[in-house]
Write an enzyme that holds these catalytic residues in place. Sequence first.
Site, PDB file in Angstrom:
ATOM      1  CD  GLN A   1      -3.113  -0.661   2.202  1.00  0.00           C
ATOM      2  OE1 GLN A   1      -3.169  -1.346   3.199  1.00  0.00           O
ATOM      3  NE2 GLN A   1      -3.927   0.361   1.973  1.00  0.00           N
ATOM      4  CG  HIS A   2       0.319   3.516   2.316  1.00  0.00           C
ATOM      5  ND1 HIS A   2      -0.994   3.930   2.395  1.00  0.00           N
ATOM      6  CD2 HIS A   2       0.518   2.667   3.359  1.00  0.00           C
ATOM      7  CE1 HIS A   2      -1.557   3.363   3.457  1.00  0.00           C
ATOM      8  NE2 HIS A   2      -0.673   2.589   4.045  1.00  0.00           N
TER       9      HIS A   2
ATOM     10  CG  ASP B   1       0.205  -5.013   1.572  1.00  0.00           C
ATOM     11  OD1 ASP B   1      -0.591  -4.134   1.967  1.00  0.00           O
ATOM     12  OD2 ASP B   1       1.430  -4.942   1.769  1.00  0.00           O
TER      13      ASP B   1
END
Length: 499
Positions: A76-77, A240
Amino acid sequence: MYLGIDCGTQGTKALLIDADGKAHGRGYAKHALIERDNGAREQEPRWWVDALIASVKQAVSSNGNEVVALSVSGQQHGLVILDEQKNVIRPAKLWNDTETAAQNAALIEKLGGASAVLKRYGILPLTGYTVSKLLWIKENEPENFARIRHILLPHEYLNFWLTGNIVAEYGDASGTAFFDVRTRTWIAEILDAIDGGSGLLRAALPPLIGADAIVGTVRPEVAAELGISPQCTVASGGGDNMMGAIGTGNVREGVVTLSLGTSSTVYSYRDTPLFATNGSVAPFCSSSGGWLPLVCTMNATNVVTQTLHLLGLTVEDIDPILADTEPGAGGLTFLPFLNGERTPDLPNAQGSLHGISAVNYSPANLLRSAIEGVTFGILNGLDLILDGKPATKILVIGGGARSKQWRQMLADATGATIQVPLEDEAGCLGAAIQAMHAKSVQDGAPASFVELSDRMVKVDESKTAEAREGRLSLYRAARYRYDTCLFAAYPELQSGSSN
């Protein structure tokens, strides 16, 4: 056959399953990592593509033509920016990149402060989220900023490579901090605060799709390179953590998943959005149609691994040492902030040892205190998600779940039953289940996430841990000492100026 792909920080994994959840192939390929002392953590998106190719080839072997659908789970991110020709502009800044801490703080202040941001948008940007990376690029690489035409997350970039289509999905989009998790829409106002209202960033946002959606069909040349059917469809995929939730059956209320990987996360599915009052709780959307409140700590197995290396030990030494030492490590307390920290929000924090004496300062207690420090941090996060209610059952995944004694520590410290899914790769399994769900919807015979996870997600009964009598009070005392040390080191946490 269904293919689940999980692009993590350290590498990409692939899992091939049939309609009954039986595994028919696995693959793995490592990623390189760009690290700098200033907190920068970056990767070239091409590395993810290369690892996807290698891992999928290993997994599909001679069954490639039977793959009817796949889905991608991604770290992520991370921020991937493309230019007008849809070429990658610069390496992706990752979830654990703390170089943007100053930009994150400045953005929150510009938007009215933490309380106002949380109330207005439903989520508080933390260092590591995507939004501060955009401001960092504007301030440090203005030429690259001006070239931005598409903003993607890691799994979205891989979907683009697979299909040629650019879309975003609700769960992963939640971690950008320019997405309203309550209404499931982009927050243009936050992007306007970065680009001055020029519209550059608004125009770069991809259209949003849900968990039922198909991104497209694998491009013919990609199918040939991977050795899979050119009719294979690509489902929406997700972050994830969202895929890990699906892969552990966390698709109905009452289930808790705790991931012990490089970072640690804990989350629990909800049918309705969480109106968070604490910025440490990320009230994300799930990738299964609901919501997934989540707490993440940035220091987990990496701290344990580094401590083992320092002591000249290996992972095989963890269980005997934990078995031979007592809760509380003889009074030794480890604040494990080797990479800064996200929960609590202390991006510039450093690790520290407290309560050292001639009696307790031993390699065994040092290792135990490191594992306890990691554990107490994430259990403090679990308390926030459950609003103080006790957990009764926790599914544990990630590298830390392999340790029998760490599982026992979790059981003793919470009073909950600790279970481990039979399939180690929950992210891959979740992605494969999501692919199966989306394909069933496309085919007009929808199979729900609950139905599929009940069939696919099995527990390894041999790894179940139950709380032992008399241990909970010992761990409560050790956690109290940990919190006391934490507040003494960072008094701003008590004042409420940091979450």
